[in-house]
Enzyme design. Structure first.
Site, PDB file in Angstrom:
ATOM      1  N   GLU A   1      -5.027   0.481  41.998  1.00 31.14           N
ATOM      2  CA  GLU A   1      -3.911   0.838  42.796  1.00 31.14           C
ATOM      3  C   GLU A   1      -2.833   2.104  42.278  1.00 31.14           C
ATOM      4  O   GLU A   1      -2.448   2.060  41.272  1.00 31.14           O
ATOM      5  CB  GLU A   1      -2.688  -0.371  42.931  1.00 31.14           C
TER       6      GLU A   1
ATOM      7  N   LYS B   1       9.664 -12.608  49.101  1.00 31.00           N
ATOM      8  CA  LYS B   1       8.258 -12.647  48.447  1.00 31.00           C
ATOM      9  C   LYS B   1       8.589 -12.585  47.015  1.00 31.00           C
ATOM     10  O   LYS B   1       9.603 -11.887  46.518  1.00 31.00           O
ATOM     11  CB  LYS B   1       7.672 -11.261  48.983  1.00 31.00           C
TER      12      LYS B   1
END
Length: 403
Positions: free
Chosen positions: A200, A148
C-alpha cells in the site's frame, strides 16, 4: 536526485549490499534505494516533546538545510514513522545514498528457500482473545459513535539461531514484485530491524504530481486458480468490503483536496493482488497547488487513514487503545523517503516484522465494520501473516497453527 538514478541492473547489487544495523533499503515499482550510515538524526521537536508530528515537514526541511550547510551532499531523509504520532520516529540523513531503477525480480536475486522447522510461537493476543476483541468493537459500532475500527494482533516467533534478516529481505523482494519492500534499523530502544513488503502506497510526490493508493477490503488468495478467481470476484462484489473501501477513499480524498488544484478519484475500486492476498484498490492522482508542498506534509495529513485506524479517527484510535493488548510501534505507521525538494515516497507499514536477534514480532490487522465476524477477521489476519511466513519458509507450519 532522481536524475542520478542508475540502470535497473544495479538494483540487485544494492539489495546484496544491504547490511543489517547500518543500512536503509527501499524498493518500489519505480526505484531502489540503499542508504548507509547516519550523518544526522531527527530529534524531538523544538520544545523537547515527543510529539512526532509537530511541525514535522518544517523540521525535516531544517535538518536537510543544516546538513547541506555542513558540506554534506546527501539531501534525502529516510526512515519510519510510528502509528502513534506522539511517539518518536526513526528519521535520518544517511552518510551515503545509492539509487537504481526497480529490482529485477528474477534469478539474479539470491533467494533462501530453506524451511525453518525449529521455532517457538506466541500469539498476542491469543486467537480467542482477538475474536473477543472483534465482538467488543461490534458493540461499539452498534452504538453508532464509530463506523470502523482496525483491530490488530501480533505473533512472536523465536528461532534457535539469529534471524537471517538479509535473507528475509531478499525473499520478500523476490515474492512481492509490485509493492514496497523495506529494511530499516531502529535505534530508539534496543537495536532492531523493521523489515517488510507493503502493498500500500500512502502517498508519492514528484514535482506537482501526487499519487495515493489506498487499499481496504481483502480476501486471501487460493492456490487453486478457479477458487482464487472466485474469491477475487466475490471481493469486488462484496457490499461490506466495498463500503469499507469507500470510507477509506473518501477520507484520503478529503485530506488531499486542500493541497490540490486537481484530484482524480475513480468511482469504482479495482483489484490488486499480492502472493497471498486480494485487495480492493483505488489510485488517486492529483496536481498540487504549490510545488513547495512536501510529500511529508501530505503524509502527515493522511496518517493514519481509516485503512489502518478506523473512522472517525480519534474515536477509532481510543477504541484501539482500549482493546489491543500490545503496542503497535511502527506497524501501521509509514516508511519511506523525502528529498530536499519535498519529493518522495511513503508506504503504509504493513506486512512487516520487527527483528531482534533470534526473535521476530509480526503484525496483521483487519478492518471491523458492520457485518464483520470474529472468525472472518481472524482468518483475514492469518492470511496477511503469510507474506512474512512464506518469506521465512514457515508457510506449512503456520497454516496449521491458524486453522
Amino acid at each position: 536526485m532522481l536524475k542520478n538514478e542508475v540502470a535497473p541492473a544495479v538494483a540487485t547489487q544494492l539489495l546484496e549490499d544491504y547490511r543489517e544495523g547500518s543500512s536503509f533499503f527501499w524498493s518500489s515499482p519505480e526505484r531502489t534505494l540503499l542508504a548507509r550510515g547516519v550523518h544526522a538524526r531527527l530529534l524531538s521537536n523544538e520544545h523537547g516533546e515527543s510529539n512526532n508530528f509537530e511541525n514535522l515537514p518544517e523540521r525535516i526541511a531544517e535538518l536537510l538545510a543544516h546538513t547541506k550547510k555542513s558540506g554534506h551532499d546527501i539531501s534525502v531523509v529516510v526512515g519510519a514513522i510510528p502509528f502513534d504520532y506522539t511517539k518518536p520516529s526513526e528519521l535520518i540523513v544517511p552518510m551515503s545514498a545509492e539509487w537504481a531503477g526497480p529490482l529485477l525480480h528474477n534469478s539474479e536475486i539470491k533467494v533462501n528457500k530453506s524451511l525453518i522447522t525449529d521455532y517457538e510461537v506466541q500469539e498476542v493476543p491469543e486467537a480467542a482473545e482477538f475474536a473477543k476483541g472483534v465482538n467488543q468493537v461490534l458493540l461499539r459500532l452498534a452504538q453508532g459513535d464509530v463506523q470502523k475500527v482496525v483491530l490488530s494482533r501480533s505473533i512472536h516467533i523465536t528461532l534457535p539461531t539469529v534471524v537471517d534478516t538479509h535473507g528475509l529481505l531478499r525473499n520478500l523482494a523476490q515474492n512481492n514484485t509490485h509493492g514496497y519492500t523495506f529494511g530499516i534499523s531502529l535505534l530508539n530502544e534496543e537495536p532492531h530491524t523493521l523489515v517488510g513488503a507493503s502493498p500500500e502506497l500512502l502517498v508519492k510526490k514528484a514535482g506537482i504530481q501526487i499519487i495515493a493508493n489506498p487499499l481496504a477490503g481483502s480476501a486471501a488468495r487460493s492456490e487453486d486458480s478457479i477458487e482464487d478467481e472466485r474469491r477475487a470476484v466475490a471481493l469486488l462484489a462484496s457490499s461490506k468490503d466495498r463500503h469499507e473501501h469507500a470510507v477509506v477513499v473518501a477520507a484520503v480524498a478529503a485530506a488531499l483536496h486542500p493541497y490540490c488544484k486537481t484530484l482524480v478519484v475513480p468511482d469504482e475500486p479495482s483489484l490488486v493482488q499480492t502472493n497471498t492476498m486480494w485487495h480492493l484498490s483505488t489510485e488517486i492522482v492529483g496536481e498540487l497547488d504549490d510545488i513547495r508542498t512536501s510529500v511529508l506534509e501530505l503524509a502527515v495529513a493522511l496518517h493514519p487513514t481509516p485503512a489502518v485506524c478506523g473512522t472517525p479517527t480519534d474515536l477509532a484510535r481510543e477504541v484501539i487503545k482500549e482493546i489491543e493488548t500490545f503496542e503497535r510501534g511502527f506497524f501501521t505507521g509509514m516508511v519511506g523517503w523525502c528529498d530536499s525538494n519535498g519529493d518522495g515516497e511513503w508506504a503504509v507499514t504493513i506486512r512487516c516484522a520487527e527483528v531482534t536477534g533470534r526473535s521476530l514480532r509480526l503484525f496483521a490487522g483487519a478492518g471491523i465494520v458492520g457485518g464483520s465476524t470474529g472468525e472472518a477477521e481472524l482468518a483475514e489476519t492469518s492470511a496477511k501473516f503469510q507474506t512474512l511466513f512464506v518469506a521465512m519458509g514457515l508457510k506449512q507450519q503456520v497454516d496449521e497453527m491458524g486453522e
